[in-house]
Enzyme design. Sequence first.
Site, short mmCIF file in Angstrom:
data_model
loop_
_atom_site.label_atom_id
_atom_site.label_comp_id
_atom_site.label_asym_id
_atom_site.label_seq_id
_atom_site.Cartn_x
_atom_site.Cartn_y
_atom_site.Cartn_z
N LEU A 6 -43.79 73.98 73.42
CA LEU A 6 -43.52 75.09 72.32
C LEU A 6 -42.52 74.63 71.48
O LEU A 6 -41.28 74.44 71.86
CB LEU A 6 -43.56 76.64 72.83
CG LEU A 6 -43.70 77.69 71.99
CD1 LEU A 6 -44.06 78.88 72.84
CD2 LEU A 6 -42.69 77.67 71.02
N ASP A 60 -43.35 84.62 62.06
CA ASP A 60 -41.83 84.80 61.29
C ASP A 60 -40.90 85.27 62.32
O ASP A 60 -41.18 86.66 62.85
CB ASP A 60 -42.08 85.91 60.26
CG ASP A 60 -40.88 86.21 59.58
OD1 ASP A 60 -39.51 85.62 59.96
OD2 ASP A 60 -40.50 86.65 58.37
N ASN A 87 -36.07 75.67 67.64
CA ASN A 87 -35.67 74.62 66.44
C ASN A 87 -35.64 75.48 65.09
O ASN A 87 -34.79 75.16 64.17
CB ASN A 87 -36.29 73.45 66.20
CG ASN A 87 -36.23 72.72 65.03
OD1 ASN A 87 -35.33 72.12 64.67
ND2 ASN A 87 -37.28 72.83 64.06
N TYR A 152 -23.57 81.61 59.58
CA TYR A 152 -24.31 80.22 59.93
C TYR A 152 -23.81 79.69 61.23
O TYR A 152 -24.45 79.56 62.28
CB TYR A 152 -24.93 79.54 58.81
CG TYR A 152 -25.64 78.20 59.30
CD1 TYR A 152 -27.00 78.31 59.27
CD2 TYR A 152 -24.96 76.96 59.71
CE1 TYR A 152 -27.59 76.99 59.83
CE2 TYR A 152 -25.74 75.96 60.09
CZ TYR A 152 -27.06 75.92 60.10
OH TYR A 152 -27.83 74.88 60.71
N LYS A 156 -24.72 79.46 65.48
CA LYS A 156 -25.15 78.12 66.21
C LYS A 156 -24.04 78.08 67.12
O LYS A 156 -24.18 77.59 68.40
CB LYS A 156 -24.81 76.95 65.16
CG LYS A 156 -25.99 76.94 63.93
CD LYS A 156 -27.19 77.04 64.63
CE LYS A 156 -28.44 76.58 63.72
NZ LYS A 156 -29.76 76.40 64.33
#
Length: 257
Positions: A6, A60, A87, A152, A156
């Site tokens: 997936l 989404d 990802n 951001y 991460k």
Amino acid sequence: MKKTALITGASAGLGVEFARQLAAQGLDLLLVARRKEKLEEVSKSISEEFGVDVRNVSADLSDPAAPRTLLTHVEAEGLAIDYLINNAGSAGPSLFEEEDWAPQARFLELMMTSVTQLCHHFVPPMRERGFGRVVNVSSFAGRLARPAGAHYGPSKAYLVALTEELALILRGSGVHASALCPGFTHTEFHETAGMMAMKNALPGFMWYDAATVVRDGLRAVERGKPIMVSGRLYRWLDPVAQSKLFRPFIKSMIPGR
Ligand SMILES: NC(=O)c1ccc[n+]([C@@H]2O[C@H](COP(=O)([O-])OP(=O)(O)OC[C@H]3O[C@@H](n4cnc5c(N)ncnc54)[C@H](OP(=O)(O)O)[C@@H]3O)[C@@H](O)[C@H]2O)c1
């Protein structure tokens, strides 16, 4: 038995490359992203080229209901997920320039909560079967603070922390988890984020191609390496970035937005 991957964010960039490299290994695929037409195109071209079963579902992942809907879809299709490639991602809004909270919350949902929830749904069955591979696509931006959009990089960094802990919990179970930390990579990412001026201003040696990054990620997860910084330049910079002495110098090299 044939294995299934997936892959989220599989309508462009690194996601398409994950799909191609895993299909080349003979895996069947379930591709996820928002743009259905793009997913159909990618699915058709990969199934024709590699002769594997490629299905897709539009979702989404900034919608809190999406991970559960994906689980329901996988169960209804009778699939077992052996490779989970988290990802999907975007540059997102800046914490202060975007005044509404709603887009901020959706960004955090996409970047952190959906990844965590997909691990919650799909890792336990992998552990029961004694085999699984999880790649959480993080970033070199998660390895050091920069004067950027303010979440951001932190989102991460969360993926690195999550994956390191997953790798510890899963040790000996046959399930491997790796956080892949690419540096600047040629994909649609910067164009979508309106960051082409920054992209064009950076020297070529700071950029890697998607094939190299994905190869690094898949090799790392096979070997059970919890954190993979991709690209020779960023692997060299990473220990320096982690050292307090050199952090200011590295921060000045890596631009924000
Ligand atoms: N490119 C770089 O320099 C770089 C560096 C470090 C890390 N990364 C990370 O690598 C990952 C892949 O990015 P990329 O460079 O391949 O960028 P990309 O070419 O822009 O692809 C992003 C993918 O994520 C999907 N996506 C975005 N928002 C989504 C949402 N709300 N729900 C579901 N899917 C969504 C997009 O599909 P739809 O638009 O069809 O939904 C697309 O398939 C991201 O997590 C990114 O943060 C990229």
